[in-house]
Design an enzyme around this catalytic site. Structure first.
Site, short mmCIF file in Angstrom:
data_model
loop_
_atom_site.label_atom_id
_atom_site.label_comp_id
_atom_site.label_asym_id
_atom_site.label_seq_id
_atom_site.Cartn_x
_atom_site.Cartn_y
_atom_site.Cartn_z
N TYR A 89 23.96 0.31 12.92
CA TYR A 89 24.24 -0.87 12.09
C TYR A 89 25.04 -0.45 10.85
O TYR A 89 26.04 -1.08 10.50
CB TYR A 89 22.93 -1.54 11.68
CG TYR A 89 23.09 -2.65 10.66
CD1 TYR A 89 23.45 -3.93 11.06
CD2 TYR A 89 22.88 -2.41 9.31
CE1 TYR A 89 23.61 -4.95 10.12
CE2 TYR A 89 23.04 -3.42 8.36
CZ TYR A 89 23.39 -4.68 8.78
OH TYR A 89 23.55 -5.69 7.85
N LYS A 100 28.90 -1.67 10.03
CA LYS A 100 29.24 -2.38 8.79
C LYS A 100 30.24 -1.59 7.95
O LYS A 100 31.06 -2.18 7.24
CB LYS A 100 27.97 -2.68 8.00
CG LYS A 100 27.09 -3.74 8.65
CD LYS A 100 27.84 -5.05 8.84
CE LYS A 100 26.98 -6.17 9.36
NZ LYS A 100 27.71 -7.45 9.50
N THR A 160 17.04 -13.69 4.10
CA THR A 160 17.36 -14.46 5.31
C THR A 160 16.35 -14.09 6.39
O THR A 160 15.62 -13.10 6.26
CB THR A 160 18.77 -14.10 5.80
OG1 THR A 160 18.78 -12.71 6.17
CG2 THR A 160 19.81 -14.35 4.71
#
Length: 201
Positions: A99, A103, A134
């Site tokens: 990840y 990114k 979130t």
């Protein structure tokens, strides 16, 4: 793309879709977070006109990836054959690290495309959020509670971010008030990178 072309000019693309390391599938993370980003950038470039802007969501974790010529080349060209395999050699089988790399790749795509977009007098930027409350971040907090608490305590503003903290920055970037901002990444992290970098040194 056809619908947009037939119904007016293209002002802004805001690409927010992505998955975190909780997915546990290295290829899926790479494809959704990075390959899809390049596909969208390439597709919407054809619609871009003067003052158009593309905003891609990256992550502060992309800044945790050290420079390396071999995997930087792969990250900047994620659709090329062997790109995923090259990057995979450096992540140790960790979906969280993949990840981070994906990114970082988004940030590199901004650098790669800035001059191209600039020829149309269009802009392309990325936004790297910190810990934003979130559903995806809350799920990560469940899996890594100690790490998430450490980040919160290291944040000068002493809180996690809210979705509106990111939305307000994006709203600014797509407006004409940001007309001289392109080819860069905007960190929206409450200052936490200062303390994380200090702790690493």
């Amino acid at each position: 793309m056809k619908f947009t072309a037939e119904n007016g000019s293209f002002k802004a693309l805001v690409h927010t879709a992505g998955v975190s390391g909780t997915v546990k599938d290295l290829k899926k993370i790479y494809d959704i977070d990075l390959v899809a980003s390049e596909i969208l950038v390439d597709a919407f470039y054809d619609l871009a006109t003067e003052n158009s802007v593309a905003v891609l969501l990256s992550s502060m974790m992309g800044h945790d990836v050290a420079p390396n010529a071999e995997y930087y080349k792969a990250l900047m060209n994620p659709q090329e054959s062997g790109s995923f395999e090259t990057v995979s050699r450096f992540v140790g089988g960790s979906s969280d690290v993949m990840y981070n790399f994906a990114k970082r790749g988004v940030q590199l795509l901004i650098q790669k495309n800035a001059n191209k977009w600039g020829q149309k007098r269009a802009r392309i930027v990325s936004v790297s959020p910190g810990v934003i409350e979130t559903p995806m971040a809350l799920k990560a907090a469940e899996e890594h509670p100690e790490r998430m608490e450490m980040i919160k305590k290291a944040t000068p503003l002493q809180r996690n971010g809210k979705p509106e903290d990111i939305a307000d920055v994006v709203h600014f970037l797509v407006s004409d008030k940001a007309r001289f901002i392109t080819g860069t990444d905007i960190l929206v992290v409450g200052g936490v990178m200062l303390n994380i970098k200090t702790n690493k040194s």
